[in-house]
Design an enzyme around this catalytic site. Structure first.
Site, PDB file in Angstrom:
ATOM      1  N   HIS A 122     -68.251  11.379 -23.602  1.00 50.21           N
ATOM      2  CA  HIS A 122     -68.723  12.118 -24.381  1.00 50.21           C
ATOM      3  C   HIS A 122     -68.257  13.310 -23.904  1.00 50.21           C
ATOM      4  CE1 HIS A 122     -71.782   9.174 -22.585  1.00 50.21           C
ATOM      5  NE2 HIS A 122     -71.882   8.895 -24.517  1.00 50.21           N
ATOM      6  N   GLN A 166     -83.048   1.717 -32.448  1.00 50.57           N
ATOM      7  CA  GLN A 166     -81.657   0.617 -32.444  1.00 50.57           C
ATOM      8  C   GLN A 166     -81.487  -0.395 -31.828  1.00 50.57           C
ATOM      9  OE1 GLN A 166     -79.123   4.494 -32.245  1.00 50.57           O
ATOM     10  NE2 GLN A 166     -78.473   3.388 -30.676  1.00 50.57           N
ATOM     11  N   ASP A 188     -67.098   4.056 -31.352  1.00 51.58           N
ATOM     12  CA  ASP A 188     -68.108   2.364 -32.121  1.00 51.58           C
ATOM     13  C   ASP A 188     -67.789   2.901 -33.412  1.00 51.58           C
ATOM     14  OD1 ASP A 188     -70.381   1.683 -29.652  1.00 51.58           O
ATOM     15  OD2 ASP A 188     -69.878   4.545 -29.436  1.00 51.58           O
ATOM     16  N   MET A 248     -64.524   3.777 -21.931  1.00 54.36           N
ATOM     17  CA  MET A 248     -65.749   4.420 -21.400  1.00 54.36           C
ATOM     18  C   MET A 248     -66.821   3.687 -22.237  1.00 54.36           C
ATOM     19  SD  MET A 248     -64.274   7.762 -19.917  1.00 54.36           S
ATOM     20  CE  MET A 248     -63.004   7.857 -19.147  1.00 54.36           C
ATOM     21  N   SER A 249     -67.632   3.751 -21.466  1.00 54.28           N
ATOM     22  CA  SER A 249     -68.899   2.831 -21.786  1.00 54.28           C
ATOM     23  C   SER A 249     -70.251   3.049 -20.763  1.00 54.28           C
ATOM     24  CB  SER A 249     -68.994   1.413 -22.012  1.00 54.28           C
ATOM     25  OG  SER A 249     -70.456   1.279 -23.082  1.00 54.28           O
ATOM     26  N   SER A 250     -71.314   4.096 -21.537  1.00 51.60           N
ATOM     27  CA  SER A 250     -72.658   3.827 -20.143  1.00 51.60           C
ATOM     28  C   SER A 250     -73.089   2.689 -19.838  1.00 51.60           C
ATOM     29  CB  SER A 250     -73.541   4.824 -20.745  1.00 51.60           C
ATOM     30  OG  SER A 250     -73.435   5.157 -21.510  1.00 51.60           O
TER      31      SER A 250
HETATM   32  P1  AMP Z   1     -73.621   7.266 -26.862  1.00 54.49           P
HETATM   33  O1  AMP Z   1     -73.959   7.515 -25.545  1.00 54.49           O
HETATM   34  O2  AMP Z   1     -73.321   5.451 -26.178  1.00 54.49           O
HETATM   35  O3  AMP Z   1     -74.437   6.789 -28.187  1.00 54.49           O
HETATM   36  O4  AMP Z   1     -72.755   6.999 -27.672  1.00 54.49           O
HETATM   37  C1  AMP Z   1     -72.504   8.966 -27.885  1.00 54.49           C
HETATM   38  C2  AMP Z   1     -71.580   9.071 -28.723  1.00 54.49           C
HETATM   39  O5  AMP Z   1     -69.846   8.984 -28.424  1.00 54.49           O
HETATM   40  C3  AMP Z   1     -71.384   7.907 -30.329  1.00 54.49           C
HETATM   41  O6  AMP Z   1     -70.243   9.054 -31.492  1.00 54.49           O
HETATM   42  C4  AMP Z   1     -70.042   7.086 -29.500  1.00 54.49           C
HETATM   43  O7  AMP Z   1     -68.711   6.412 -29.971  1.00 54.49           O
HETATM   44  C5  AMP Z   1     -69.353   8.062 -28.235  1.00 54.49           C
HETATM   45  N1  AMP Z   1     -68.294   7.585 -27.588  1.00 54.49           N
HETATM   46  C6  AMP Z   1     -69.139   6.542 -26.360  1.00 54.49           C
HETATM   47  N2  AMP Z   1     -68.499   5.952 -26.194  1.00 54.49           N
HETATM   48  C7  AMP Z   1     -66.947   6.512 -26.103  1.00 54.49           C
HETATM   49  C8  AMP Z   1     -65.184   6.482 -26.120  1.00 54.49           C
HETATM   50  N3  AMP Z   1     -65.331   5.994 -24.571  1.00 54.49           N
HETATM   51  N4  AMP Z   1     -64.535   7.358 -26.296  1.00 54.49           N
HETATM   52  C9  AMP Z   1     -64.926   8.323 -27.096  1.00 54.49           C
HETATM   53  N5  AMP Z   1     -65.792   8.287 -27.818  1.00 54.49           N
HETATM   54  C10 AMP Z   1     -67.513   7.825 -26.819  1.00 54.49           C
END
Ligand code: AMP
Length: 283
Positions: free
Chosen positions: A39, A63, A152, A186-188
């Site tokens: 992020h 969503q 995504d 990386m992912s939440s």
């Molecule tokens: P989210 O909070 O998961 O909805 O993600 C918010 C934004 O961050 C979205 O545009 C995601 O595609 C982007 N994002 C999530 N994980 C990553 C990552 N590992 N690297 C780059 N962008 C990311």
């Protein structure tokens, strides 16, 4: 500009109006919070493009399907605000769900064809929620740039299509996926992986790299590459349940049987209760 948190639509609209009147540009980074370096890379890229970066934090109920993890989705606003501030982001927009979707809410934005496959097949109402919230954010924040992660991939392409079809004068910027050292995107949601599942999770990226290597060595059959990926995942991530492995044209997301330099491989795998997605351009 002083670091500011706007918690209501009216406050954000006033802030945006002021910035625009001063002839400054705005970059928007929409997120659901629980921020990681991925992020923050979007925020930093936004700062290189625009005067002001607005990061939105909103776990968007529209969503998530009823059986999905809306209530369990991780939240840590205090730490998120610190991270945004130290990355240099100036404004954080954190609206209440009841302001975005009041009880009499009934307007949704949908992108039709591109949302049917891949994630849309497993999560039929997901993209309608994503496009609707991003449309709202575009209207409230009025950005010049909007940044989305390649992580995504389908979401980024769907939003690009929405933006161009609806003629928003917003430049969409797609930022490469940030990964852990072992390749896991990386992912939440990674925080919910048990040590066992976390150890299996890099198999997703390994299978994408193997697909790319096969293609570079001259294999063009999507079915053959899929079989190879499946074998690798079954071996390296025995707890994994593959939802899909899909080969599509890069922009349109139309499925292909033969891979070439315009092909993206996307996958979704359930590791225990956690559903992970990843993708890679094959060329
Ligand atoms: P989210 O909070 O998961 O909805 O993600 C918010 C934004 O961050 C979205 O545009 C995601 O595609 C982007 N994002 C999530 N994980 C990553 C990552 N590992 N690297 C780059 N962008 C990311």
């Amino acid at each position: 500009m002083k670091f500011t948190v706007s918690r209501s639509i009216g406050t954000q609209q006033r802030l945006s109006r002021k910035i625009i009147t001063q002839d400054k540009s705005i970059a928007l980074v929409p997120t659901m919070g629980f921020l990681h370096q991925g992020h923050l890379s979007l925020i930093r890229r936004g700062l290189r493009k625009a005067d002001i970066v607005v990061t939105s934090i909103f776990v968007n109920p529209a969503q998530f399907a009823p059986h999905e993890d809306f209530n369990q989705y991780p939240r840590d606003h205090k730490s998120d605000l610190q991270k945004i501030r130290s990355a240099g982001g100036q404004i954080v927009f954190m609206p209440k769900a009841s302001d975005i979707y009041p009880v009499d809410y009934e307007t949704y934005v949908t992108v039709e064809n591109m949302t049917g496959a891949l994630e849309g097949k497993s999560r039929p109402t997901h993209f309608r929620g994503v496009t609707t919230i991003v449309a709202q954010l575009f209207n409230i924040i009025r950005p010049d740039f909007a940044l989305f992660g390649m992580k995504d991939y389908q979401q980024a392409m769907v939003l690009k299509k929405m933006c161009s079809d609806l003629n928003w004068p917003i430049k969409m910027i797609i930022v490469p996926t940030l990964r852990e050292k072992d390749g896991l995107a990386m992912s939440s949601r990674n925080k919910y992986l048990s040590p066992l599942l976390r150890a299996e999770a890099p198999a997703l990226y390994q299978s994408l790299l193997a697909a790319r290597q096969s293609a570079r060595r001259g294999e063009t059959g999507a079915a053959a590459i899929r079989r190879q990926m499946k074998r690798l995942i079954d071996k390296a991530a025995p707890s994994g349940k593959i939802d899909y492995i899909a080969f599509t044209e890069m922009e349109s997301l139309i499925p292909v049987r033969r891979v070439d330099k315009n092909t993206v491989v996307s996958l979704a795998v359930k590791l225990g209760p956690i559903r992970l997605i990843d993708n890679l351009k094959i060329a």
